[in-house]
Design a protein around this motif. Structure first.
Motif, PDB file in Angstrom:
ATOM      1  N   MET A 151      -1.245   1.167 -10.114  1.00  0.00           N
ATOM      2  CA  MET A 151      -1.030   2.531  -9.631  1.00  0.00           C
ATOM      3  C   MET A 151      -1.958   2.840  -8.472  1.00  0.00           C
ATOM      4  O   MET A 151      -3.163   2.567  -8.537  1.00  0.00           O
ATOM      5  N   CYS A 152      -1.410   3.406  -7.404  1.00  0.00           N
ATOM      6  CA  CYS A 152      -2.247   3.848  -6.291  1.00  0.00           C
ATOM      7  C   CYS A 152      -2.973   5.125  -6.719  1.00  0.00           C
ATOM      8  O   CYS A 152      -2.737   5.639  -7.812  1.00  0.00           O
ATOM      9  N   LYS A 153      -3.809   5.639  -5.828  1.00  0.00           N
ATOM     10  CA  LYS A 153      -4.620   6.805  -6.173  1.00  0.00           C
ATOM     11  C   LYS A 153      -3.743   8.010  -6.540  1.00  0.00           C
ATOM     12  O   LYS A 153      -3.970   8.659  -7.565  1.00  0.00           O
ATOM     13  N   CYS A 154      -2.718   8.285  -5.724  1.00  0.00           N
ATOM     14  CA  CYS A 154      -1.929   9.492  -6.029  1.00  0.00           C
ATOM     15  C   CYS A 154      -1.109   9.313  -7.302  1.00  0.00           C
ATOM     16  O   CYS A 154      -0.920  10.267  -8.058  1.00  0.00           O
ATOM     17  N   GLU A 155      -0.653   8.076  -7.576  1.00  0.00           N
ATOM     18  CA  GLU A 155       0.073   7.853  -8.837  1.00  0.00           C
ATOM     19  C   GLU A 155      -0.871   8.005 -10.043  1.00  0.00           C
ATOM     20  O   GLU A 155      -0.497   8.569 -11.064  1.00  0.00           O
ATOM     21  N   THR A 156      -2.098   7.494  -9.884  1.00  0.00           N
ATOM     22  CA  THR A 156      -3.090   7.623 -10.962  1.00  0.00           C
ATOM     23  C   THR A 156      -3.363   9.097 -11.244  1.00  0.00           C
ATOM     24  O   THR A 156      -3.431   9.523 -12.399  1.00  0.00           O
ATOM     25  N   TYR A 185       0.833  -1.206   0.000  1.00  0.00           N
ATOM     26  CA  TYR A 185       0.000   0.000   0.000  1.00  0.00           C
ATOM     27  C   TYR A 185       0.862   1.249   0.000  1.00  0.00           C
ATOM     28  O   TYR A 185       1.982   1.251   0.512  1.00  0.00           O
ATOM     29  N   CYS A 186       0.319   2.303  -0.585  1.00  0.00           N
ATOM     30  CA  CYS A 186       1.027   3.586  -0.646  1.00  0.00           C
ATOM     31  C   CYS A 186       0.913   4.290   0.702  1.00  0.00           C
ATOM     32  O   CYS A 186      -0.190   4.430   1.246  1.00  0.00           O
ATOM     33  N   GLY A 187       2.058   4.735   1.229  1.00  0.00           N
ATOM     34  CA  GLY A 187       2.069   5.423   2.518  1.00  0.00           C
ATOM     35  C   GLY A 187       1.431   6.800   2.442  1.00  0.00           C
ATOM     36  O   GLY A 187       0.975   7.350   3.442  1.00  0.00           O
ATOM     37  N   ALA A 188       1.364   7.362   1.217  1.00  0.00           N
ATOM     38  CA  ALA A 188       0.819   8.719   1.080  1.00  0.00           C
ATOM     39  C   ALA A 188      -0.702   8.717   0.951  1.00  0.00           C
ATOM     40  O   ALA A 188      -1.385   9.529   1.569  1.00  0.00           O
ATOM     41  N   CYS A 189      -1.264   7.807   0.159  1.00  0.00           N
ATOM     42  CA  CYS A 189      -2.707   7.867  -0.097  1.00  0.00           C
ATOM     43  C   CYS A 189      -3.459   6.649   0.443  1.00  0.00           C
ATOM     44  O   CYS A 189      -4.691   6.588   0.338  1.00  0.00           O
ATOM     45  N   SER A 190      -2.716   5.681   1.026  1.00  0.00           N
ATOM     46  CA  SER A 190      -3.324   4.493   1.635  1.00  0.00           C
ATOM     47  C   SER A 190      -4.212   3.690   0.685  1.00  0.00           C
ATOM     48  O   SER A 190      -5.223   3.129   1.104  1.00  0.00           O
TER      49      SER A 190
HETATM   50 ZN   LIG Z   1      -0.400   6.884  -3.405  1.00  0.00          ZN
END
Ligand SMILES: [Zn+2]
Length: 281
Positions: free
Chosen positions: A56-61, A32-37
């Motif tokens: 891609m996590c939410k912030c990468e998307t 999981y992404c530490g920034a956007c969970s």
């Molecule tokens: Zn993220």
């Protein structure tokens, strides 16, 4: 095959951008992404086996979408730059914009209306014939339409017959036809200052070829001229060369009369007043 896929997946997982804040979620065992969970991995079923693949996590998307929008924006700016370079051959035309309109010529609202209703004018092949004395703002009017449409990504060419005749000079017949046809690739053709070109048989023949070719293409044109409407509507009986040019134009172009004051003289006067004020201060 399976082994190769697994290798690819683990290589992808190793290559995935992992930051120190990222974590493995104990609930699903995914990264999981530490920034956007949101997860940076997902499970897929393939080849009879469950696989974990990067995503891609939410912030990468979101970053990807922003980068893509920026790339498109820059591409559009470059495209419009190219369209201006090809369509506005005279650099001074770049300044003929609604933003630079001082608002003292009431006819300018017709230019705005032409741009606003462009799809209908284009569809029905309705052009304009801007006529009236020198310096009454006809070229500015046409230039504002050119710039506004180009900004919307619509190909416009604003030129004049001196330039066209110069290009045609020294061409062979076939090349001439090709050149004249190439003018019809533009959705709008603006020809500034009809009537100032030389009145030779050759020149009038080429003027007719350009106007006739445009007429046949069923795409609109805007013509500016210092000639009077009466002279355009009633060329002398024996002047067949002009008559057939004007006939075509009148058939597809709506005349607009520029009776206003001479903006060129006025602008020059304002400039002179400014200078004399500077010098007298
Ligand atoms: Zn993220």
């Amino acid at each position: 095959m399976k082994e190769q896929i697994e290798k690819l997946i683990s290589a992808a997982r190793a290559n995935a951008a992992i930051s120190p804040e990222d974590y493995i979620n104990p609930e699903d065992g995914l990264l999981y992404c530490g920034a956007c969970s949101t997860s940076k991995e997902k499970r897929l079923n393939g080849f009879g086996k469950e696989m974990v693949v990067p995503c891609m996590c939410k912030c990468e998307t979101e970053k990807h979408a922003r980068d893509e929008a920026e790339r498109k924006r820059l591409e559009q700016i470059a495209k419009i730059g190219r369209m201006k370079a090809s369509g506005l051959q005279d650099r001074s035309l770049y300044n003929y914009t609604f933003a630079n309109d001082h608002g003292d010529n009431p006819l300018m609202k017709k230019a705005k209306a032409y741009v606003e209703h462009w799809p209908e004018f284009y569809e029905q092949n309705i052009g304009l014939l801007l006529f009236g004395a020198v310096g009454t703002g006809k070229s500015f009017f046409a230039g504002c339409i050119a710039n506004a449409l180009i900004e919307q990504g619509i190909p416009v060419l604003m030129t004049n017959f001196s330039r066209i005749l110069n290009s045609l000079n020294g061409m062979f017949n076939e090349d001439r036809n090709e050149y004249i046809n190439s003018l019809n690739r533009y959705s709008l053709l603006i020809i500034d200052d009809l009537g100032i070109e030389r009145n030779t048989e050759y020149a009038l023949e080429q003027v007719f070829n350009v106007i006739d070719s445009r007429y046949r293409s069923k795409k609109p044109m805007i013509i500016t001229t210092n000639l009077g409407l009466y002279d355009i509507q009633h060329p002398e009986a024996e002047d067949i060369a002009h008559a057939r040019i004007y006939d075509r134009i009148l058939e597809v172009c709506q005349p607009i009369f520029f009776k206003g004051k001479n903006y060129r003289t006025e602008n020059a006067q304002i400039a002179r007043d400014k200078i004399s004020k500077i010098l007298s201060d």
